[in-house]
Design a protein around this motif. Sequence first.
Motif, mmCIF file in Angstrom:
data_model
loop_
_atom_site.group_PDB
_atom_site.id
_atom_site.type_symbol
_atom_site.label_atom_id
_atom_site.label_comp_id
_atom_site.label_asym_id
_atom_site.label_seq_id
_atom_site.Cartn_x
_atom_site.Cartn_y
_atom_site.Cartn_z
ATOM 1 N N SER A 583 29.060 97.574 37.283
ATOM 2 C CA SER A 583 29.353 98.109 35.957
ATOM 3 C C SER A 583 28.665 97.214 34.933
ATOM 4 C CB SER A 583 30.867 98.135 35.711
ATOM 5 O OG SER A 583 31.159 98.552 34.397
ATOM 6 N N PHE A 584 27.864 97.828 34.046
ATOM 7 C CA PHE A 584 27.123 97.085 33.027
ATOM 8 C C PHE A 584 27.375 97.721 31.665
ATOM 9 C CE2 PHE A 584 24.737 96.913 36.984
ATOM 10 C CZ PHE A 584 24.477 95.562 37.146
ATOM 11 N N THR A 585 27.558 96.899 30.664
ATOM 12 C CA THR A 585 27.709 97.391 29.292
ATOM 13 C C THR A 585 26.922 96.500 28.347
ATOM 14 O OG1 THR A 585 29.921 98.288 29.711
ATOM 15 C CG2 THR A 585 29.324 97.885 27.422
ATOM 16 N N ALA A 586 26.056 97.113 27.545
ATOM 17 C CA ALA A 586 25.344 96.433 26.462
ATOM 18 C C ALA A 586 25.852 97.021 25.154
ATOM 19 C CB ALA A 586 23.843 96.620 26.592
ATOM 20 N N LEU A 587 26.246 96.154 24.209
ATOM 21 C CA LEU A 587 26.952 96.632 23.027
ATOM 22 C C LEU A 587 26.522 95.870 21.785
ATOM 23 C CD1 LEU A 587 29.220 98.512 22.012
ATOM 24 C CD2 LEU A 587 30.850 96.714 22.567
ATOM 25 N N GLN A 588 26.205 96.629 20.735
ATOM 26 C CA GLN A 588 25.958 96.060 19.425
ATOM 27 C C GLN A 588 27.095 96.495 18.511
ATOM 28 O OE1 GLN A 588 23.324 97.936 16.429
ATOM 29 N NE2 GLN A 588 22.010 96.128 16.703
ATOM 30 N N ALA A 589 27.781 95.537 17.907
ATOM 31 C CA ALA A 589 28.943 95.837 17.060
ATOM 32 C C ALA A 589 28.838 95.050 15.768
ATOM 33 C CB ALA A 589 30.236 95.474 17.788
ATOM 34 N N LYS A 590 28.857 95.755 14.641
ATOM 35 C CA LYS A 590 28.722 95.081 13.352
ATOM 36 C C LYS A 590 29.393 95.898 12.259
ATOM 37 C CE LYS A 590 24.129 97.077 12.501
ATOM 38 N NZ LYS A 590 22.710 96.779 12.214
ATOM 39 N N ALA A 591 29.552 95.274 11.081
ATOM 40 C CA ALA A 591 30.145 95.921 9.914
ATOM 41 C C ALA A 591 29.059 96.155 8.873
ATOM 42 C CB ALA A 591 31.260 95.052 9.337
ATOM 43 N N PRO A 608 31.137 90.751 23.389
ATOM 44 C CA PRO A 608 29.870 90.244 23.944
ATOM 45 C C PRO A 608 28.779 91.300 23.837
ATOM 46 C CG PRO A 608 31.358 90.893 25.700
ATOM 47 C CD PRO A 608 32.139 91.038 24.421
ATOM 48 N N ARG A 609 27.539 90.822 23.684
ATOM 49 C CA ARG A 609 26.422 91.766 23.630
ATOM 50 C C ARG A 609 26.176 92.409 25.001
ATOM 51 N NH1 ARG A 609 23.768 88.040 19.738
ATOM 52 N NH2 ARG A 609 23.513 89.201 17.791
ATOM 53 N N PHE A 610 26.506 91.682 26.062
ATOM 54 C CA PHE A 610 26.302 92.218 27.408
ATOM 55 C C PHE A 610 27.401 91.696 28.321
ATOM 56 C CE2 PHE A 610 24.612 91.976 31.739
ATOM 57 C CZ PHE A 610 24.156 93.273 31.917
ATOM 58 N N LYS A 611 27.905 92.587 29.160
ATOM 59 C CA LYS A 611 28.894 92.186 30.153
ATOM 60 C C LYS A 611 28.650 92.995 31.423
ATOM 61 C CE LYS A 611 33.837 91.590 31.049
ATOM 62 N NZ LYS A 611 35.215 91.895 30.610
ATOM 63 N N SER A 612 28.868 92.350 32.557
ATOM 64 C CA SER A 612 28.672 93.038 33.831
ATOM 65 C C SER A 612 29.740 92.631 34.823
ATOM 66 C CB SER A 612 27.283 92.719 34.408
ATOM 67 O OG SER A 612 27.177 91.335 34.722
ATOM 68 N N SER A 635 29.575 87.486 31.312
ATOM 69 C CA SER A 635 29.653 87.877 29.900
ATOM 70 C C SER A 635 28.766 86.959 29.084
ATOM 71 C CB SER A 635 31.109 87.783 29.395
ATOM 72 O OG SER A 635 31.174 88.002 27.998
ATOM 73 N N THR A 636 28.036 87.544 28.135
ATOM 74 C CA THR A 636 27.271 86.729 27.196
ATOM 75 C C THR A 636 28.212 86.140 26.154
ATOM 76 O OG1 THR A 636 26.827 88.638 25.776
ATOM 77 C CG2 THR A 636 25.225 88.156 27.506
ATOM 78 N N SER A 637 27.666 85.355 25.259
ATOM 79 C CA SER A 637 28.463 84.726 24.200
ATOM 80 C C SER A 637 29.030 85.783 23.266
ATOM 81 C CB SER A 637 27.598 83.742 23.418
ATOM 82 O OG SER A 637 26.569 84.439 22.732
ATOM 83 N N LYS A 638 30.024 85.375 22.490
ATOM 84 C CA LYS A 638 30.613 86.263 21.494
ATOM 85 C C LYS A 638 31.057 85.443 20.300
ATOM 86 C CE LYS A 638 34.585 86.228 24.576
ATOM 87 N NZ LYS A 638 35.366 87.021 25.512
ATOM 88 N N THR A 639 31.273 86.115 19.187
ATOM 89 C CA THR A 639 31.687 85.456 17.954
ATOM 90 C C THR A 639 33.201 85.400 17.879
ATOM 91 O OG1 THR A 639 29.713 86.172 16.766
ATOM 92 C CG2 THR A 639 31.625 85.625 15.431
ATOM 93 N N PHE A 640 33.719 84.268 17.423
ATOM 94 C CA PHE A 640 35.151 84.148 17.148
ATOM 95 C C PHE A 640 35.354 84.376 15.658
ATOM 96 C CE2 PHE A 640 38.966 81.142 16.655
ATOM 97 C CZ PHE A 640 39.864 82.168 16.916
ATOM 98 N N LYS A 652 30.509 80.392 17.672
ATOM 99 C CA LYS A 652 29.942 81.079 18.820
ATOM 100 C C LYS A 652 30.623 80.583 20.088
ATOM 101 C CE LYS A 652 25.538 82.041 21.107
ATOM 102 N NZ LYS A 652 24.078 81.770 21.106
ATOM 103 N N VAL A 653 31.226 81.505 20.822
ATOM 104 C CA VAL A 653 31.915 81.179 22.069
ATOM 105 C C VAL A 653 30.950 81.456 23.218
ATOM 106 C CG1 VAL A 653 33.873 81.714 23.558
ATOM 107 C CG2 VAL A 653 34.152 81.725 21.072
ATOM 108 N N ASP A 654 30.712 80.457 24.052
ATOM 109 C CA ASP A 654 29.723 80.573 25.118
ATOM 110 C C ASP A 654 30.083 81.662 26.117
ATOM 111 O OD1 ASP A 654 28.211 78.543 24.040
ATOM 112 O OD2 ASP A 654 29.139 76.983 25.289
ATOM 113 N N GLY A 655 29.033 82.204 26.746
ATOM 114 C CA GLY A 655 29.230 83.156 27.822
ATOM 115 C C GLY A 655 29.696 82.471 29.095
#
Length: 716
Positions: A583-591, A608-612, A635-640, A652-655
């Motif tokens: 299972s793979f998901t690539a996601l762009q999320a912004k305001a 995360p921008r990408f998770k598998s 999981s790639t990094s994500k913003t807190f 920035k929270v590490d992947g």
Amino acid sequence: MSAFPFRHKLIALAVASALTPAAFAQTSTGENVLPEVVVTSAPAEGIARNASVGGFSEAPLRETPASISVITHEQMQERSVRSATDAVKWDASVQNSYNAVGLADWFAIRGFVLDQGANYRKDGMVILAQAMVPMENKERIEVLKGLAGLQAGIAASGGVLNYVTKRPTDTPTRSATFEVRERGTVYGAVDLGGRSDDGVFGYRINAAAEEIKSYVRGSNGDRRFISGAFDWRLSPRAVVQLDMDYQHKSQLTVPGYQLLGAAQSIPTNVSAKRMLNDQSWSRPVVDDNDNIGIKFEYELNDNWRTTLQANKSTLRRDDAVALPSGCVPEGLIIGYCSDGRYSLYDLRRDNDKRSIMTTQALLQGNFMTGSVRHDLTTGVSTLNRRDNFADYTFGYVGESSIYDPAYYDYALGPTNPVSLRRKDEERAAFIQDVITLTDRMKLHAGVRYVQLKREQFNSAGTTTRSTDDNFVLPNVALVYALRPNVNVYGAYSQGLEPGGEAPTGTNNAEIILDPSKSKQIEFGVKADVTQDINVSAAVFQIKRNNEYVNAASDYVMSGTQIHRGVELAVQGRVTRELMVGTSFTALQAKAEGTGDDRIEGKRIGNVPRFKSAVYMDYALPQMPAVKLNATWIYSTSKTFAPNNQIAELNRKVDGYHIVNLGARYATKIGNTATTLRFGVDNAFNKFYWGDASNAFGGYLIPGAPRLFRMSAQFDF
């Protein structure tokens, strides 16, 4: 007093009830016309072919124009799944959202946090998910990714988790499971099912007891659970189903970590085993939750049937924690001191009671207009919600540190009185028509009309916010069969956000914003590559109103939150011995369009921008009784982003990469089929931040360290 005597009685009662089904048997039988109401495990290969969450009845996944994953009973058994958090690890579109040890399973799908009173369902009906949802009586978990306006009405944009309960079995089921894990957690469960001799009455009993010793030292507790599912065939065309469950859980919860100092840096050199709620006066969170559901199905004729369904979900809670929050010496309301110190508070309220009562009536059938076939569903539903709770007691105790905890003598005072704080009345009518235009093309067209009345009150009983509105939610999709085993689809839908709750520390704390519409466009493909391998892929865009804390400390709607992504899933049996899933998901999320430079165009928190997730099961050819399994999660990094105040600096929270391993050995002890299982999660003992949630002001929650478990299952 120890809970064990009660637990023994609980399980003994379940066994006694299950072993005497003849007492309930009816004296008359008739020819079976209705389809069997038993739900069994997924096919032997462990691949789900159908789900009910994509519409109003069970349908083939390949023909449903939505992104859906199913975690089967077999998959949960093989990996000794005891919580939804463990179950959904295989779906890369699902992300933890404040899954603190001792609290409930809380998720985000496609980057949107699910509402715990709207997005979680049991057999299609809303349940309260503020408490842990037990797995013992669940046959499978269905995950609908994306908007569910037509199916669910009010629900956050991410999707819906539908827990499908176990039903009575045609052949007798007698199973017992015992397990040990973590620092000595002891678990036992029974699963009993069958039918009366005449086949008219069916039963399924599940019971469990657990002495909890979490990997976080000090977070101990206990849990006990019992459920019953029954059905009666009133006539060849009529059946009644009844299910009920009760769970008690008590456990000291584990708070997460906030950012450090004015620089808002991520804490370092901390342990996932650290307990920040270990004062002598700390009290557990105590949950008592129950559900009772009833369903009546009647076949009017060979083409039409009607279904009447109701469910009541109730939660009673005593909430307590020695809460680390903010830094008084540095004037921080949210965020620990720069050197790791934090301010400690007594946070408590007792006797919360929340309840949701839902009903639904369906009429379903098919007919022809010329050469065009119509599969029609129409119905009405209601929802009544009541939340009774108190204002939290919030007493300052002193200062402590994440590196060198301080301990205080502190006398607990009384909690505040409970009163009615929220009242929802939801009414809906809906219709969906699946139109077979050609042998290859189907049009799914539907609409839901929702009317909502919501009242919110303060502790004095004064109305603080009133909502009275109605919404129309259309849904349309086109499905085309490129080949008999390959379908493509395009879909447009609208959903209805329940409205977020203003977090603690804001000017409008605990006020729930008004509902608002969301919109989704999705294109996908689903294929059965072979009889044993299926593939699905989807691209999507979801837009909804952005909610965040503005510079004036008000929780508001401003601008648009936009999530664009790609999902890919492959699952199947590669050889007779090897089954693989990915299972793979690539996601762009912004305001966008917020007018606030702090968040405009920035990444949404905890996404995360990408998770598998990649998993496999392998049966040894030389020893088919032995099966190995492994799961790799990346999981790639994500913003807190505490309170959705998004900024990139030092947040920035590490992947991470996590590997879970397991093994199963099937044998017989006498005439009893026995399955021995062993598992180790986070096999390489990696430290990582599992959650970077903005809930409750914003907390970082470490992922679990290396954990071992061993279990034995006996099928009599």
